[in-house]
Design an enzyme around this catalytic site. Structure first.
Site, mmCIF file in Angstrom:
data_model
loop_
_atom_site.group_PDB
_atom_site.id
_atom_site.type_symbol
_atom_site.label_atom_id
_atom_site.label_comp_id
_atom_site.label_asym_id
_atom_site.label_seq_id
_atom_site.Cartn_x
_atom_site.Cartn_y
_atom_site.Cartn_z
ATOM 1 N N GLU A 1 86.273 -11.935 -35.664
ATOM 2 C CA GLU A 1 87.704 -11.705 -35.900
ATOM 3 C C GLU A 1 87.840 -10.939 -37.203
ATOM 4 O O GLU A 1 87.237 -11.300 -38.214
ATOM 5 C CB GLU A 1 88.492 -13.022 -36.057
ATOM 6 C CG GLU A 1 88.659 -13.825 -34.786
ATOM 7 C CD GLU A 1 89.549 -15.065 -34.988
ATOM 8 O OE1 GLU A 1 90.312 -15.140 -35.981
ATOM 9 O OE2 GLU A 1 89.469 -15.967 -34.136
ATOM 10 N N GLU B 1 86.149 -21.476 -35.153
ATOM 11 C CA GLU B 1 86.510 -21.867 -36.524
ATOM 12 C C GLU B 1 86.503 -23.365 -36.821
ATOM 13 O O GLU B 1 87.538 -23.988 -37.035
ATOM 14 C CB GLU B 1 87.885 -21.265 -36.888
ATOM 15 C CG GLU B 1 87.858 -19.746 -36.867
ATOM 16 C CD GLU B 1 89.144 -19.097 -37.383
ATOM 17 O OE1 GLU B 1 90.150 -19.816 -37.596
ATOM 18 O OE2 GLU B 1 89.133 -17.867 -37.592
HETATM 19 C C1 NAG Z 1 94.672 -15.168 -38.088
HETATM 20 C C2 NAG Z 1 95.367 -15.606 -36.885
HETATM 21 O O1 NAG Z 1 96.193 -14.892 -36.365
HETATM 22 N N1 NAG Z 1 95.068 -16.769 -36.428
HETATM 23 C C3 NAG Z 1 95.696 -17.301 -35.261
HETATM 24 C C4 NAG Z 1 94.663 -17.601 -34.258
HETATM 25 O O2 NAG Z 1 95.253 -18.019 -33.082
HETATM 26 C C5 NAG Z 1 96.005 -19.201 -33.198
HETATM 27 C C6 NAG Z 1 96.575 -19.488 -31.869
HETATM 28 O O3 NAG Z 1 95.586 -19.434 -30.956
HETATM 29 C C7 NAG Z 1 97.089 -19.071 -34.249
HETATM 30 O O4 NAG Z 1 97.716 -20.323 -34.446
HETATM 31 C C8 NAG Z 1 96.488 -18.553 -35.538
HETATM 32 O O5 NAG Z 1 97.501 -18.264 -36.458
#
Ligand code: NAG
Ligand code: NAG
Ligand code: NAG
Length: 393
Positions: A327, A220
């Site tokens: 995801e 991301e």
């Molecule tokens: C959507 C979600 O749950 N995102 C999470 C992805 O993972 C990180 C930690 O690795 C979280 O901080 C995010 O909230």
């Protein structure tokens, strides 16, 4: 089509009726357009109609007019236990994100067992027994290459990561290596492309001999210069290949949190990424809450899943690319369930361009997190495992 032809099709059983919650219409859909008794084919959008509880009209082919009318009276009751098979198509990959080795962002390197841990192999085994065949293993670049991106790898963290990966691939599943870094290192946007490349040179060499490894350039990217996102992806691809990892797929990710819903307006320049091995897959993410962040249990509507990915499907097809929904998740409620089933059916239907999808997320430390897919009692696992299992290859 003449009605006599239709009648003979139904008479010979060549066209079955859609089961509960099955797709029954939409652009490119060739399956049954009628539903079993007690269910009606409800128009949801141009790409997706679904068999929902209600008055069945089992022997008429629907026009969009009648199905639109049906949609207005559709019930929104909780779905019954389903035993249907998903729409035609076949994914290459279907699985679960494994998130925990990147936990503890405020503490680097942090302590194993306190700030971070590694996925549970017994949980992964449970998923493999259900047919899931891809696990995206998140880790942090700061723990693997401490202090400087160009530094050599921490032997203990690399060993633990490799053990997790080897467990997955020894069972015949695929392991995605996910630097869960958002295009950043110690919180700052990565601008040193050579240093980024040197990380992937070492990384590619370490995993070069495992054909079931799938590389991911970074999790991301967001709020970054679009050309920089392109360059970082290209540098990673070139470094991985030059290091001798030539048989594996590489997942590239885009800006704006690699969102599928904004891909066709944000990340179109990434279509020009080049791989000498022609094994790139465009990884996109999609959540179904109002801002698409994956922070609410509520999904916008039962149709939002399809709506948010159709543009990406079109982009992939028009550009001759492959995608992976790396995801996705939704809360444990019937609106989200219908939205997710609609989205997965759409992806499945378009499995010529969509290689598969990965739920967010498993991992031993999620506790009562709304999307937890950790067996035996994770909220997402208990609500969604029976649905997701239907899509395994
Ligand atoms: C959507 C979600 O749950 N995102 C999470 C992805 O993972 C990180 C930690 O690795 C979280 O901080 C995010 O909230
Ligand atoms: C690796 O895992 C072992 C347990 O298997 C643990 O003792 C060790 O601290 C871990 N090290 C790192 C850096 O993760
Ligand atoms: C872009 O994607 C969105 C979201 O899927 C979609 O609604 C829109 O129609 C797409 N635009 C084009 C031109 O494909």
């Amino acid at each position: 089509m003449k009605s006599s032809v239709l009648a003979s099709l139904f008479a010979t059983g060549a066209v079955a009726q859609g089961g509960a919650w099955q797709q029954c219409g939409g652009v490119g859909f060739n399956g049954p357009t009628t539903c079993v008794s007690g269910y009606a084919c409800v128009y949801m959008n141009e790409w997706y109609s679904q068999c929902q509880p209600g008055a069945a009209q089992p022997t008429t082919l629907r026009t969009s007019t009648t199905t639109r009318a049906a949609a207005t009276t559709a019930t929104t009751s909780a779905p019954a236990a389903t035993s249907t098979t998903p729409s035609k198509g076949k994914f290459k990959w279907f699985g679960i994100n494994q998130s925990c080795a990147e936990f503890g962002k405020d503490t680097y390197p942090g302590l194993w067992g306190k700030h971070f841990t590694f996925p549970s192999t017994s949980s992964i085994q449970t998923h493999i027994n259900d047919g899931f065949n891809m696990f995206r293993v998140a880790f942090s670049m700061e723990r693997l290459a401490p202090d400087r991106l160009t530094n050599s790898f921490d032997a203990g963290y690399l060993r633990n990561l490799t053990e997790t990966v080897n467990f997955i691939t020894s069972k015949g599943a695929y392991a995605v290596l996910d630097p869960h870094n958002f295009g950043r290192y110690y919180g700052r946007i990565i601008t040193d492309k050579a240093a980024f490349g040197s990380f992937f040179t070492k990384f590619g060499a370490h995993f070069a001999s495992n054909p079931r490894v799938v590389f991911d350039t970074n999790n991301e990217y967001h709020d970054m210069d679009q050309q920089l996102v392109f360059d970082l992806n290209q540098v990673a691809i070139d470094a991985i290949r030059a290091a001798g990892a030539t048989s594996q797929y590489i997942l590239v990710e885009g800006n704006s949190w690699t969102g599928a819903w904004t891909w066709n307006t944000t990340n179109t320049n990434l279509g020009a990424l080049r791989d000498p091995e022609s094994k790139l897959v465009f990884q996109m993410h999609q959540y179904l809450d109002s801002d698409g962040s994956g922070t609410s249990e509520a999904c916008v509507s039962t149709q939002v899943g399809v709506q948010r990915v159709v543009g990406a499907t079109r982009w992939l097809r028009e550009n001759g690319k492959l995608g992976l929904l790396g995801e996705f998740a939704g809360g444990a409620n019937s609106v989200c369930r219908q939205a997710i089933e609609g989205m997965l059916n759409h992806l499945h239907e378009n499995s010529d361009v969509w290689t598969g999808a990965l739920w967010w997320a498993g991992g031993p430390w999620w506790g009562d997190y709304m999307y937890s897919f950790e067996p035996p009692s994770g909220t997402g696992y208990t609500y969604y495992n029976s649905l997701l299992k239907k899509y395994v290859p």
